[in-house]
Design an enzyme around this catalytic site. Structure first.
Site, PDB file in Angstrom:
ATOM      1  N   ARG A  83       0.797  -1.225   0.000  1.00 52.12           N
ATOM      2  CA  ARG A  83       0.000   0.000   0.000  1.00 52.12           C
ATOM      3  C   ARG A  83       0.828   1.273   0.000  1.00 52.12           C
ATOM      4  NH1 ARG A  83      -2.848  -3.900   1.801  1.00 52.12           N
ATOM      5  NH2 ARG A  83      -0.841  -4.385   2.720  1.00 52.12           N
ATOM      6  N   THR A  84       1.772   1.366   0.925  1.00 55.39           N
ATOM      7  CA  THR A  84       2.446   2.648   1.138  1.00 55.39           C
ATOM      8  C   THR A  84       3.300   3.021  -0.070  1.00 55.39           C
ATOM      9  OG1 THR A  84       2.484   2.037   3.461  1.00 55.39           O
ATOM     10  CG2 THR A  84       3.757   3.963   2.839  1.00 55.39           C
ATOM     11  N   HIS A  87       4.389   5.732  11.780  1.00 52.99           N
ATOM     12  CA  HIS A  87       3.961   5.593  10.378  1.00 52.99           C
ATOM     13  C   HIS A  87       2.980   6.755  10.171  1.00 52.99           C
ATOM     14  CE1 HIS A  87       2.912   4.006   6.571  1.00 52.99           C
ATOM     15  NE2 HIS A  87       2.607   2.756   6.890  1.00 52.99           N
ATOM     16  N   LYS A  96      26.244  -4.530  -0.917  1.00 52.17           N
ATOM     17  CA  LYS A  96      27.716  -4.529  -0.982  1.00 52.17           C
ATOM     18  C   LYS A  96      28.287  -3.677   0.154  1.00 52.17           C
ATOM     19  CE  LYS A  96      27.229  -4.206  -5.978  1.00 52.17           C
ATOM     20  NZ  LYS A  96      27.470  -3.245  -7.062  1.00 52.17           N
ATOM     21  N   ARG A 107      11.180   3.888   4.145  1.00 51.97           N
ATOM     22  CA  ARG A 107      10.693   2.869   5.093  1.00 51.97           C
ATOM     23  C   ARG A 107      11.899   2.041   5.510  1.00 51.97           C
ATOM     24  NH1 ARG A 107       5.555  -1.110   4.683  1.00 51.97           N
ATOM     25  NH2 ARG A 107       4.610   0.863   5.278  1.00 51.97           N
TER      26      ARG A 107
END
Ligand code: CP
Length: 353
Positions: free
Chosen positions: A64-65, A142, A92, A114
């Site tokens: 969703r986000t 959030h 890496k 996120r």
């Protein structure tokens, strides 16, 4: 191009709701409401972000986000770059901050991040010049999810002030619960966290007083809205949960929901564990606003991106016009070269001042 940014919004970063005032949260919600008619893309949105570039820096999974920020930015005319941690040079050993700075050097207006590390959005915000929006950090915050929940509540129930909202389930691991607690209580709602004792532990870091209960059935008659949370099995190290016991006490069934106030609505931030937090009948029933929440999410992210990039524009403009940084053409004889140079700027000979 963020020209119509409502006056009064000054933050180029949106990292959480804990630090926002009630006025700022209202400002975001009011701006989001104006974007609601454009949220599904059926009506063309004003091109406020034409020519802008937004980076989706997602280091945790999302449906969703990520999609919602992408559609919000693109519908406002921005270009969106998708960063996928698993195929990136993070593998890496490049650091997150080097990653953010390197991509910013290609030209960015905003980073949407996120991350499973609670400090990541703040650290990135300090390392870059562009706007930074938190799309979920660990179990901390959030903010755009809580804003979309609040927009859906306000849209469906007409107000936030005076509402009683039960937030039910895996509170302990939920950034959604925390951001909603800050946002909803600042706008006058009563919030009650409900769950088994194991899910009500670890709330000592909360920066707001919180009401808790282990008895959903006792609280439901007071509720205007019930927000069910996903049981976050992936964060459950050391938590023993009997799923049948959990369902008996906390699963939202049609019978249980009938105890809530008449017209009470049901929310869930997604993703849903169908048949665990709530039954299909409730998830897809007439009191569920779960898909409306998702639509509201696009409007909230349109507002958040427009406001934060608008604040960034003003910062860039004032840095350009600051007497401390005159344009090169004005730095002739008589100009104060010493004060005109930003700290750390190289001289023509490449020496640091
Ligand atoms: N509500 C929410 O954050 O969903 P995603 O994890 O799919 O983005």
């Amino acid at each position: 191009m963020a020209k119509k940014t409502p006056a009064g919004w000054t933050r180029k970063h949106l990292l959480g709701l804990e630090d926002l005032s009630a006025g700022e949260i209202r400002h975001l919600l009011d701006a989001a409401e104006k974007f609601l008619p454009y949220a599904t893309g059926r009506k063309p949105a004003p091109q406020r972000l034409r020519g802008r570039t937004v980076l989706n820096l997602f280091c945790e999974d999302s449906t969703r986000t990520r999609t919602s920020f992408t559609l919000a930015a693109e519908r406002l005319g921005a270009r969106v770059v998708q960063f996928h941690a698993v195929t990136s040079s993070l593998k890496k050993n490049e650091t997150l901050l080097d990653t953010a700075r390197n991509i910013e050097a290609m030209g960015l207006d905003a980073i949407v991040i996120r991350h499973s590390d609670r400090g990541a959005p703040e650290a990135v915000a300090q390392a870059v010049q562009c706007a930074v929006l938190n799309a979920g950090n660990d179990a901390h915050e959030h903010p755009t999810q809580a804003l979309l929940d609040m927009l859906a509540l306000r849209h469906k129930l007409g107000r936030l002030d005076g509402l009683t909202v039960a937030i039910v389930g895996d509170i302990r691991h939920s950034r959604v619960a925390r951001s909603n607690l800050y946002g909803l209580t600042k706008l006058g709602s009563r919030v009650i966290f409900i769950g088994p004792p194991a899910f009500l532990e670890g709330l000592g870091d909360l920066a707001a007083p919180v009401e808790t209960s282990t008895d959903l059935d006792a609280i439901l008659p007071d509720c205007d809205a019930v927000m069910m949370l996903r049981v976050q099995f992936e964060r459950h190290e050391g938590v023993a949960l009997d799923l049948e016991d959990y369902k008996r006490a906390y699963q939202l069934t049609a019978k249980r929901l009938a105890r809530a106030k008449r017209g009470a609505i049901v929310l869930h931030p997604g993703p849903i564990n169908r048949g665990l937090e709530l039954t299909d009948e409730v998830a897809d029933g007439p009191q569920s606003v779960i898909l409306h929440q998702v639509t509201c999410g696009v409007a909230v992210r349109m507002a958040a991106l427009s406001l934060c990039i608008g604040a960034l524009d003003r910062e860039r403009k004032s840095a350009k016009s600051s007497p401390l940084t005159p344009p090169l053409s004005r730095r002739g004889r008589g100009s104060n070269e010493k004060t005109a140079r930003p700290k750390g700027h190289r001289t023509r000979r490449g020496r640091r001042p």
